[in-house]
Design a protein around this motif. Structure first.
Motif, PDB file in Angstrom:
ATOM      1  N   TRP A  22      50.039  -5.901  36.063  1.00 56.33           N
ATOM      2  CA  TRP A  22      49.125  -5.546  34.970  1.00 56.33           C
ATOM      3  C   TRP A  22      48.075  -6.640  34.796  1.00 56.33           C
ATOM      4  O   TRP A  22      46.889  -6.351  34.654  1.00 56.33           O
ATOM      5  N   ALA A  23      48.509  -7.889  34.849  1.00 55.04           N
ATOM      6  CA  ALA A  23      47.561  -9.001  34.731  1.00 55.04           C
ATOM      7  C   ALA A  23      46.578  -8.988  35.896  1.00 55.04           C
ATOM      8  O   ALA A  23      45.379  -9.254  35.707  1.00 55.04           O
ATOM      9  N   ALA A  24      47.052  -8.685  37.094  1.00 55.92           N
ATOM     10  CA  ALA A  24      46.156  -8.616  38.256  1.00 55.92           C
ATOM     11  C   ALA A  24      45.108  -7.523  38.048  1.00 55.92           C
ATOM     12  O   ALA A  24      43.923  -7.721  38.367  1.00 55.92           O
ATOM     13  N   MET A  25      45.518  -6.374  37.513  1.00 54.79           N
ATOM     14  CA  MET A  25      44.556  -5.302  37.225  1.00 54.79           C
ATOM     15  C   MET A  25      43.515  -5.767  36.228  1.00 54.79           C
ATOM     16  O   MET A  25      42.322  -5.503  36.385  1.00 54.79           O
ATOM     17  N   LEU A  35      35.151  -1.635  30.677  1.00 53.62           N
ATOM     18  CA  LEU A  35      35.989  -2.063  29.558  1.00 53.62           C
ATOM     19  C   LEU A  35      35.557  -3.382  28.940  1.00 53.62           C
ATOM     20  O   LEU A  35      35.962  -3.696  27.829  1.00 53.62           O
ATOM     21  N   GLY A  36      34.815  -4.167  29.676  1.00 53.09           N
ATOM     22  CA  GLY A  36      34.428  -5.481  29.179  1.00 53.09           C
ATOM     23  C   GLY A  36      34.948  -6.569  30.095  1.00 53.09           C
ATOM     24  O   GLY A  36      35.338  -6.319  31.234  1.00 53.09           O
ATOM     25  N   ASP A  37      34.974  -7.770  29.580  1.00 47.15           N
ATOM     26  CA  ASP A  37      35.360  -8.928  30.376  1.00 47.15           C
ATOM     27  C   ASP A  37      36.774  -8.804  30.924  1.00 47.15           C
ATOM     28  O   ASP A  37      37.622  -8.130  30.329  1.00 47.15           O
ATOM     29  N   VAL A  38      37.003  -9.483  32.060  1.00 45.69           N
ATOM     30  CA  VAL A  38      38.356  -9.561  32.590  1.00 45.69           C
ATOM     31  C   VAL A  38      39.224 -10.312  31.587  1.00 45.69           C
ATOM     32  O   VAL A  38      38.726 -11.055  30.736  1.00 45.69           O
ATOM     33  N   LEU A  39      40.537 -10.106  31.665  1.00 41.86           N
ATOM     34  CA  LEU A  39      41.469 -10.736  30.740  1.00 41.86           C
ATOM     35  C   LEU A  39      42.208 -11.877  31.424  1.00 41.86           C
ATOM     36  O   LEU A  39      42.499 -11.811  32.622  1.00 41.86           O
ATOM     37  N   THR A  40      42.549 -12.881  30.642  1.00 41.68           N
ATOM     38  CA  THR A  40      43.432 -13.933  31.131  1.00 41.68           C
ATOM     39  C   THR A  40      44.851 -13.383  31.187  1.00 41.68           C
ATOM     40  O   THR A  40      45.149 -12.321  30.624  1.00 41.68           O
ATOM     41  N   SER A  44      46.414 -10.464  28.799  1.00 41.95           N
ATOM     42  CA  SER A  44      47.044  -9.301  29.407  1.00 41.95           C
ATOM     43  C   SER A  44      48.483  -9.135  28.907  1.00 41.95           C
ATOM     44  O   SER A  44      48.894  -8.032  28.530  1.00 41.95           O
ATOM     45  N   ASP A  45      49.247 -10.226  28.907  1.00 40.67           N
ATOM     46  CA  ASP A  45      50.620 -10.172  28.404  1.00 40.67           C
ATOM     47  C   ASP A  45      50.652  -9.756  26.938  1.00 40.67           C
ATOM     48  O   ASP A  45      51.519  -8.982  26.521  1.00 40.67           O
ATOM     49  N   ALA A  46      49.701 -10.271  26.153  1.00 41.70           N
ATOM     50  CA  ALA A  46      49.645  -9.925  24.732  1.00 41.70           C
ATOM     51  C   ALA A  46      49.369  -8.435  24.543  1.00 41.70           C
ATOM     52  O   ALA A  46      49.887  -7.817  23.608  1.00 41.70           O
ATOM     53  N   SER A  47      48.573  -7.837  25.445  1.00 38.20           N
ATOM     54  CA  SER A  47      48.300  -6.398  25.325  1.00 38.20           C
ATOM     55  C   SER A  47      49.589  -5.599  25.502  1.00 38.20           C
ATOM     56  O   SER A  47      49.823  -4.633  24.781  1.00 38.20           O
ATOM     57  N   VAL A  48      50.442  -6.006  26.442  1.00 39.66           N
ATOM     58  CA  VAL A  48      51.708  -5.300  26.637  1.00 39.66           C
ATOM     59  C   VAL A  48      52.599  -5.454  25.408  1.00 39.66           C
ATOM     60  O   VAL A  48      53.261  -4.499  24.990  1.00 39.66           O
TER      61      VAL A  48
END
Length: 184
Positions: A22-25, A35-40, A44-48
């Motif tokens: 998920w973080a790689a995506m 969607l906007g900027d890439v995530l750290t 990414s973990d916080a989104s899950v």
């Protein structure tokens, strides 16, 4: 709660091994283009963590999408409440897949399973979909699953900065007007 299945896909709750792909995506600029900027990794973990909490609280949300034949995590699909501040309310369908899963019909297949769950299990009267005006791939999926767009519903996303992410389109589908074969 049952996990929607199709011939090729399993939509399931998130597992810790999903965090890395998920973080790689979310670090892939092409996946994030609309969607906007890439995530750290932390973002990414916080989104899950938010996905899991919302699912626990409401009984629906974003499922991880897995290829049944291989067990490979390929992205997410599901339902979410429309964000506050939008010029409409309701429940929104969405999906996001890794580039390696693009062009194989997975988004349409997952979206049909999500629609079936939303209408048949949750008894939602209507499901919405939103994307940027330039995201033609997602708009094609929306049309393939039977959603329709009224240009009068198009809007500028108040949460997006000025630029290509601000103009958005809104698609709708009402219960009983779906298309295609739905499996659950």
């Amino acid at each position: 709660m049952a996990e929607p299945r199709t011939d090729r896909l399993l939509l399931r709750r998130w597992r810790d091994p999903d965090l890395e792909p998920w973080a790689a995506m979310n670090a892939d600029p092409e996946v994030r283009q609309h969607l906007g900027d890439v995530l750290t990794r932390e973002q990414s973990d916080a989104s899950v963590a938010r996905f899991r909490a919302a699912f626990d609280r409401r009984g629906y949300g974003w499922w991880a999408v897995e290829v049944r034949a291989t067990g490979e995590f390929i992205g997410f699909a599901g339902l979410d409440d429309v964000d506050d501040g939008m010029p409409f309310t309701g429940v929104e369908i969405g999906w996001r897949l890794a580039r390696s899963a693009w062009g194989q019909g997975y988004a349409t297949e997952a979206a049909l399973a999500v629609l079936a769950h939303g209408f048949d299990t949750l008894a939602l009267p209507e499901i919405l979909a939103v994307t940027t005006a330039t995201n033609l791939r997602s708009q094609a999926v929306m049309r393939r699953i039977g959603m329709t767009r009224d240009p009068a519903d198009d809007f500028d996303d108040p949460t997006a900065p000025e630029g290509p992410l601000r103009p958005n389109v809104l698609y709708r589908i009402s219960r009983g007007t779906g298309t295609g074969k739905r499996e659950s």
